[in-house]
Design a protein around this motif. Structure first.
Motif, short mmCIF file in Angstrom:
data_model
loop_
_atom_site.label_atom_id
_atom_site.label_comp_id
_atom_site.label_asym_id
_atom_site.label_seq_id
_atom_site.Cartn_x
_atom_site.Cartn_y
_atom_site.Cartn_z
N SER A 5 0.85 -1.28 0.09
CA SER A 5 -0.02 -0.04 0.13
C SER A 5 0.83 1.32 -0.04
CB SER A 5 -0.83 0.05 1.32
OG SER A 5 -0.03 0.14 2.30
N ARG A 47 -14.28 7.25 -0.49
CA ARG A 47 -14.04 7.41 -1.90
C ARG A 47 -15.25 8.38 -2.11
NH1 ARG A 47 -13.67 2.67 -5.99
NH2 ARG A 47 -13.68 4.57 -7.22
N LEU A 102 -11.62 4.57 3.60
CA LEU A 102 -10.43 4.67 3.38
C LEU A 102 -9.88 4.43 4.61
CD1 LEU A 102 -9.60 7.97 1.14
CD2 LEU A 102 -10.21 5.51 0.33
N THR A 116 -3.42 3.44 0.92
CA THR A 116 -4.27 2.80 -0.03
C THR A 116 -3.51 2.21 -1.31
OG1 THR A 116 -5.85 3.33 -1.99
CG2 THR A 116 -4.10 5.18 -1.73
N SER A 120 -6.25 1.85 -6.49
CA SER A 120 -7.77 1.93 -5.98
C SER A 120 -8.51 3.00 -5.96
CB SER A 120 -7.56 1.09 -4.63
OG SER A 120 -7.07 2.05 -3.48
#
Ligand code: FES
Length: 121
Positions: A5, A47, A102, A116, A120
């Motif tokens: 990530s 998001r 998130l 993240t 994504s």
């Protein structure tokens, strides 16, 4: 399988007062990719995509993610309301569905990060 990530520094918590929201994008142009909400000192992030029509952005104008009471996230497409702490829709056409959360970190200096996978957002 190892999932890597990326940690993005987003803002200072002082830029996001309690009861307010703010949108961010990872590219130079276009709508916000995600947004943060400060609810009683806890930062929540989602998001910018409505579960009613995935890919549809929530705000009517930039940064306008909360309803008038500032108690719920609102999608201006069809006025869905979402709980700030869970992202669950409690009113509107996508009742029971959820915004995509998130992973948020706030370090000791008050810098807010999102974690993240690069692809994504
Ligand atoms: S697009 Fe969000 S409620 Fe319809």
């Amino acid at each position: 399988m190892h999932a890597s990530s990326t940690r993005y520094s987003v803002c200072s918590i002082s830029d996001l007062p309690e009861g307010q929201s703010k949108g961010f994008r990872l590219s130079a142009f276009g709508p916000d990719d995600f947004f943060l909400v400060n609810q009683a000192g806890v930062i929540h992030g989602y998001r910018n995509s409505c579960p009613h029509w995935p890919g549809a952005t929530l705000p009517l104008k930039k940064g306008d993610y909360l309803d008038e009471s500032a108690r719920y996230i609102v999608c201006h497409g069809h006025n869905a309301l979402f709980e700030i702490e869970t992202g669950r829709c409690i009113s509107g056409p996508c009742l029971g569905e959820r915004l995509t959360p998130l992973t948020i970190e706030v370090d000791q200096s008050g810098t807010v990060f999102i974690l993240t996978h690069t692809a994504s957002l």
